[in-house]
Scaffold this active site. Sequence first.
Site, PDB file in Angstrom:
ATOM      1  N   HIS A   9      -2.080 -11.917   1.689  1.00  0.00           N
ATOM      2  CA  HIS A   9      -3.004 -10.875   0.849  1.00  0.00           C
ATOM      3  C   HIS A   9      -4.174 -11.808   0.140  1.00  0.00           C
ATOM      4  CE1 HIS A   9      -2.849  -6.680  -0.480  1.00  0.00           C
ATOM      5  NE2 HIS A   9      -3.993  -7.141  -0.361  1.00  0.00           N
ATOM      6  N   TYR A  36       0.786  -1.095   0.085  1.00  0.00           N
ATOM      7  CA  TYR A  36       0.108  -0.039  -0.051  1.00  0.00           C
ATOM      8  C   TYR A  36       0.834   1.346  -0.122  1.00  0.00           C
ATOM      9  CZ  TYR A  36      -4.217  -2.853   1.564  1.00  0.00           C
ATOM     10  OH  TYR A  36      -5.422  -3.596   1.416  1.00  0.00           O
TER      11      TYR A  36
HETATM   12  N1  LIG Z   1      -7.413  -7.569   1.618  1.00  0.00           N
HETATM   13  C1  LIG Z   1      -7.410  -6.923   0.552  1.00  0.00           C
HETATM   14  O1  LIG Z   1      -7.288  -7.495  -0.631  1.00  0.00           O
HETATM   15  C2  LIG Z   1      -8.126  -5.535   0.548  1.00  0.00           C
HETATM   16  C3  LIG Z   1      -8.660  -4.942  -0.651  1.00  0.00           C
HETATM   17  C4  LIG Z   1      -9.006  -3.585  -0.724  1.00  0.00           C
HETATM   18  C5  LIG Z   1      -9.129  -2.819   0.574  1.00  0.00           C
HETATM   19  N2  LIG Z   1      -8.606  -3.539   1.679  1.00  0.00           N
HETATM   20  C6  LIG Z   1      -8.435  -2.609   2.921  1.00  0.00           C
HETATM   21  O2  LIG Z   1     -10.133  -2.381   3.365  1.00  0.00           O
HETATM   22  C7  LIG Z   1      -9.723  -0.938   3.522  1.00  0.00           C
HETATM   23  C8  LIG Z   1     -11.170  -0.268   3.039  1.00  0.00           C
HETATM   24  O3  LIG Z   1     -11.569  -0.550   1.718  1.00  0.00           O
HETATM   25  P1  LIG Z   1     -11.772   0.758   0.700  1.00  0.00           P
HETATM   26  O4  LIG Z   1     -10.652   1.665   0.823  1.00  0.00           O
HETATM   27  O5  LIG Z   1     -11.359  -0.292  -0.792  1.00  0.00           O
HETATM   28  O6  LIG Z   1     -12.903   1.072   0.500  1.00  0.00           O
HETATM   29  P2  LIG Z   1     -14.323   1.796   1.502  1.00  0.00           P
HETATM   30  O7  LIG Z   1     -13.799   1.687   2.945  1.00  0.00           O
HETATM   31  O8  LIG Z   1     -15.183   0.968   1.282  1.00  0.00           O
HETATM   32  O9  LIG Z   1     -14.300   3.079   0.903  1.00  0.00           O
HETATM   33  C9  LIG Z   1     -13.671   4.289   0.898  1.00  0.00           C
HETATM   34  C10 LIG Z   1     -14.319   5.717   0.157  1.00  0.00           C
HETATM   35  O10 LIG Z   1     -15.355   5.633   1.129  1.00  0.00           O
HETATM   36  C11 LIG Z   1     -15.165   7.217   1.495  1.00  0.00           C
HETATM   37  N3  LIG Z   1     -15.788   7.334   2.589  1.00  0.00           N
HETATM   38  C12 LIG Z   1     -15.202   6.990   3.962  1.00  0.00           C
HETATM   39  N4  LIG Z   1     -16.112   7.503   4.923  1.00  0.00           N
HETATM   40  C13 LIG Z   1     -17.317   7.983   4.314  1.00  0.00           C
HETATM   41  C14 LIG Z   1     -18.388   8.250   4.890  1.00  0.00           C
HETATM   42  N5  LIG Z   1     -18.805   8.375   6.148  1.00  0.00           N
HETATM   43  N6  LIG Z   1     -19.480   8.730   4.003  1.00  0.00           N
HETATM   44  C15 LIG Z   1     -19.256   8.970   2.721  1.00  0.00           C
HETATM   45  N7  LIG Z   1     -17.972   8.324   1.919  1.00  0.00           N
HETATM   46  C16 LIG Z   1     -16.925   8.135   2.953  1.00  0.00           C
HETATM   47  C17 LIG Z   1     -13.637   7.481   1.439  1.00  0.00           C
HETATM   48  O11 LIG Z   1     -13.637   8.997   1.248  1.00  0.00           O
HETATM   49  P3  LIG Z   1     -12.395   9.664   2.034  1.00  0.00           P
HETATM   50  O12 LIG Z   1     -11.116   8.712   1.976  1.00  0.00           O
HETATM   51  O13 LIG Z   1     -12.376  10.848   0.967  1.00  0.00           O
HETATM   52  O14 LIG Z   1     -12.864  10.140   3.256  1.00  0.00           O
HETATM   53  C18 LIG Z   1     -13.233   6.588   0.314  1.00  0.00           C
HETATM   54  O15 LIG Z   1     -13.275   7.471  -0.905  1.00  0.00           O
HETATM   55  C19 LIG Z   1      -8.804  -0.428   2.597  1.00  0.00           C
HETATM   56  O16 LIG Z   1      -8.268   0.992   2.688  1.00  0.00           O
HETATM   57  C20 LIG Z   1      -7.901  -1.556   2.833  1.00  0.00           C
HETATM   58  O17 LIG Z   1      -7.195  -1.247   4.018  1.00  0.00           O
HETATM   59  C21 LIG Z   1      -7.976  -4.706   1.442  1.00  0.00           C
END
Ligand SMILES: NC(=O)c1ccc[n+]([C@@H]2O[C@H](COP(=O)([O-])OP(=O)(O)OC[C@H]3O[C@@H](n4cnc5c(N)ncnc54)[C@H](OP(=O)(O)O)[C@@H]3O)[C@@H](O)[C@H]2O)c1
Length: 280
Positions: free
Chosen positions: A117, A63
């Site tokens: 992962h 990341y």
């Molecule tokens: N293991 C894996 O393969 C894998 C894959 C993908 C992700 N992950 C992990 O899971 C975490 C979360 O998933 P993700 O980052 O893909 O997506 P997510 O958490 O579903 O969505 C993040 C998005 O939602 C927005 N957001 C956050 N809070 C909000 C709210 N209260 N109202 C409106 N919008 C909001 C954020 O905006 P802002 O940032 O602008 O505030 C960002 O654009 C990742 O960051 C990572 O640590 C793991």
Amino acid sequence: MSATHFALRTAIQNIAEFTVPLHTGRQMPQLGLGTYQLRSHTVETVLRALESGYRMIDTSGDYHTQRGIGEALSHSELDRSDYFVVTKIEETEDAYEAVRRNLGELRLDYADLVLIHRPPDHTVGEESWQALRRAKRERLVRDIGVSNYSIEQIEELVYRTGEMPAVNQIEWSPFGHSPRMLDFCTDNHIVIQAWSPLTRGLRLNDDKLTSMAARYGKTPAQLLIRWNLQLGVVPLPKANHTQHQRENLDVFDFEIRQMDMAKLRTLNEHYSSMGVLPYV
Ligand SMILES: NC(=O)c1ccc[n+]([C@@H]2O[C@H](COP(=O)([O-])OP(=O)(O)OC[C@H]3O[C@@H](n4cnc5c(N)ncnc54)[C@H](OP(=O)(O)O)[C@@H]3O)[C@@H](O)[C@H]2O)c1
């Protein structure tokens, strides 16, 4: 002390109380901050999250956020036992060396949880798993788990190695989930961590979701997070903005009724940002 400061401190105290048990006996916070694509301003963003009450940070060797997280943690006044760091190794690399590199970037003596992962192309990652087991024996990591594994892949891994993962981190929301996976994990005391619990924002305007959220006086994001908590699933919403970070923590003062939990389940379209959920 100002009213805002007092409210924040109360929130911090409350959130520290919300944990889930792992099958190894350790406790894990019930909610964490995702850091995928948090490459700019990582230090400030993580420091603000810790100040707001987040006690678990999710990252990965790929990341490019580990150095910033390490710097933020080194600036925070928290004791090491007060926060929980999750990181991941790539299925193609030497897992033991990757753990050591990750710890170096994070400036930590140990990680709380390290995950494979994703499963490699043609195996279940037995070699990586054995390397993580070694890192655990050497106290470089407290718990080990997997990510993006299907039920069959977990069963095969356990059959070959005898060790059950503590966690399976998978893409998970009302729009994309699997009751069969939830039952399997519950039966085997594996905690599901939900990645993209907010569907990266893509389903936050869904009509059914927004109208139900309004009935509870909450936002769609809060309803999605709360749905996970009530299933025993640990969400990892990523939020760069302080307002989003705080909003996503403000989910411990209401309860979704069972009828509405069932309605949220009917939103399942097996949605995945990758096209297909790898575990259904
Ligand atoms: N293991 C894996 O393969 C894998 C894959 C993908 C992700 N992950 C992990 O899971 C975490 C979360 O998933 P993700 O980052 O893909 O997506 P997510 O958490 O579903 O969505 C993040 C998005 O939602 C927005 N957001 C956050 N809070 C909000 C709210 N209260 N109202 C409106 N919008 C909001 C954020 O905006 P802002 O940032 O602008 O505030 C960002 O654009 C990742 O960051 C990572 O640590 C793991």
